[in-house]
Structure formats: C-alpha cells, structure tokens
Design a protein around this motif. Structure first.
Motif, PDB file in Angstrom:
ATOM      1  N   VAL A 103       0.864  -1.177   0.000  1.00 48.80           N
ATOM      2  CA  VAL A 103       0.000   0.000   0.000  1.00 48.80           C
ATOM      3  C   VAL A 103       0.906   1.234   0.000  1.00 48.80           C
ATOM      4  O   VAL A 103       1.149   1.865   1.027  1.00 48.80           O
ATOM      5  N   VAL A 104       1.395   1.549  -1.160  1.00 50.64           N
ATOM      6  CA  VAL A 104       2.423   2.570  -1.354  1.00 50.64           C
ATOM      7  C   VAL A 104       1.992   3.931  -0.794  1.00 50.64           C
ATOM      8  O   VAL A 104       2.817   4.684  -0.288  1.00 50.64           O
ATOM      9  N   ASP A 105       0.715   4.219  -0.857  1.00 52.36           N
ATOM     10  CA  ASP A 105       0.232   5.521  -0.406  1.00 52.36           C
ATOM     11  C   ASP A 105       0.449   5.774   1.086  1.00 52.36           C
ATOM     12  O   ASP A 105       0.364   6.918   1.530  1.00 52.36           O
ATOM     13  N   PHE A 106       0.713   4.718   1.850  1.00 54.04           N
ATOM     14  CA  PHE A 106       0.934   4.883   3.288  1.00 54.04           C
ATOM     15  C   PHE A 106       2.378   4.615   3.700  1.00 54.04           C
ATOM     16  O   PHE A 106       2.679   4.551   4.890  1.00 54.04           O
ATOM     17  N   TYR A 107       3.257   4.467   2.741  1.00 54.56           N
ATOM     18  CA  TYR A 107       4.661   4.206   3.070  1.00 54.56           C
ATOM     19  C   TYR A 107       5.265   5.329   3.908  1.00 54.56           C
ATOM     20  O   TYR A 107       6.006   5.073   4.851  1.00 54.56           O
ATOM     21  N   GLU A 108       4.977   6.567   3.583  1.00 55.99           N
ATOM     22  CA  GLU A 108       5.571   7.682   4.312  1.00 55.99           C
ATOM     23  C   GLU A 108       5.178   7.641   5.788  1.00 55.99           C
ATOM     24  O   GLU A 108       6.029   7.769   6.677  1.00 55.99           O
ATOM     25  N   GLU A 109       3.896   7.427   6.062  1.00 55.81           N
ATOM     26  CA  GLU A 109       3.427   7.369   7.444  1.00 55.81           C
ATOM     27  C   GLU A 109       4.012   6.170   8.181  1.00 55.81           C
ATOM     28  O   GLU A 109       4.402   6.265   9.342  1.00 55.81           O
ATOM     29  N   VAL A 110       4.083   5.034   7.493  1.00 57.61           N
ATOM     30  CA  VAL A 110       4.607   3.815   8.119  1.00 57.61           C
ATOM     31  C   VAL A 110       6.106   3.949   8.383  1.00 57.61           C
ATOM     32  O   VAL A 110       6.594   3.539   9.433  1.00 57.61           O
ATOM     33  N   LEU A 111       6.830   4.544   7.461  1.00 54.32           N
ATOM     34  CA  LEU A 111       8.258   4.755   7.682  1.00 54.32           C
ATOM     35  C   LEU A 111       8.489   5.719   8.852  1.00 54.32           C
ATOM     36  O   LEU A 111       9.465   5.587   9.586  1.00 54.32           O
TER      37      LEU A 111
END
Length: 120
Positions: A103-111
């Motif tokens: 779910v690439v759209d949430f990578y920033e938040e997860v990182l």
C-alpha cells in the motif's frame, strides 16, 4: 470504534488532541488504545487495501490520520520505555500490513512509525 463506524478523519484530530493533553493518563492505557487504532486501520483497509485509495480521498485521509494518531501516541510514550515495548507488537502489525500489501500511499506514514520505534 467511532472512527471505524463514521470513517471521519475529524475524530483522529480529537484523539490526537486527547493524547497530547492527557499524556500521562493515556500512557496507562496506551497498549489498549494503540491496539484498537491498529485494528481499526487494518479493518478500514479491508481485504483489498489498494481500493481505499481508489475509492476516494476521504477514506485514504482517515486511514492516514489513524497512522498519524499512532505516531502521536509514540511521541507521547517516548519517555515510557516499558509501555513502548508493550505497544510495539501492535505497531509492527500495521507496518507489516502496509508493506505486505504494498500500500504505497501509506509508506511515508509507516516509515515515520518505523523511525519513531527505532530512534526513540
């Protein structure tokens, strides 16, 4: 549960404010709150996580807001090492879920969650 039922991002802001204002009191219940947020996020994404982004901005914003609320929780818990150890497994579920389903759209938040877990 209210976030889950209403799918409203406004409630994320309220929860974040409560976490910030009542950090010490919230810390006592952090593992429970965090696990509910994680469950909500995972249920919110459903069986096909990519559709949340395709269905519209509201659902995607609410899901991103849940991740931001979890990060706020981590910021408040920074000084509570034992509690951080208890919430970590729940947060790892979210991280795993996002990466496993690409779910690439949430990578920033997860990182950002990964950073909060490893650098605090």
């Amino acid at each position: 549960e209210l976030i889950r039922e209403t799918e409203s991002d406004d409630l994320n802001g309220v929860v974040q404010k409560l976490i910030c204002e009542y950090g010490e009191q919230v810390a006592e219940h952090a593992d429970n709150i965090t696990s509910h947020l994680v469950e909500t996020f995972i249920k919110f994404l459903g069986d096909n996580p990519e559709t949340i982004v395709d269905d519209g901005d509201d659902k995607a914003m609410t899901a991103a807001g849940i991740l931001t609320t979890i990060e706020t929780m981590l910021d408040v818990l920074e000084d509570y090492e034992q509690i951080m150890e208890r919430v970590e497994p729940s947060i790892l579920l979210v991280i795993n879920h996002v990466f496993s389903n690409s779910v690439v759209d949430f990578y920033e938040e997860v990182l950002s969650l990964v950073y909060s877990l490893t650098c605090s």
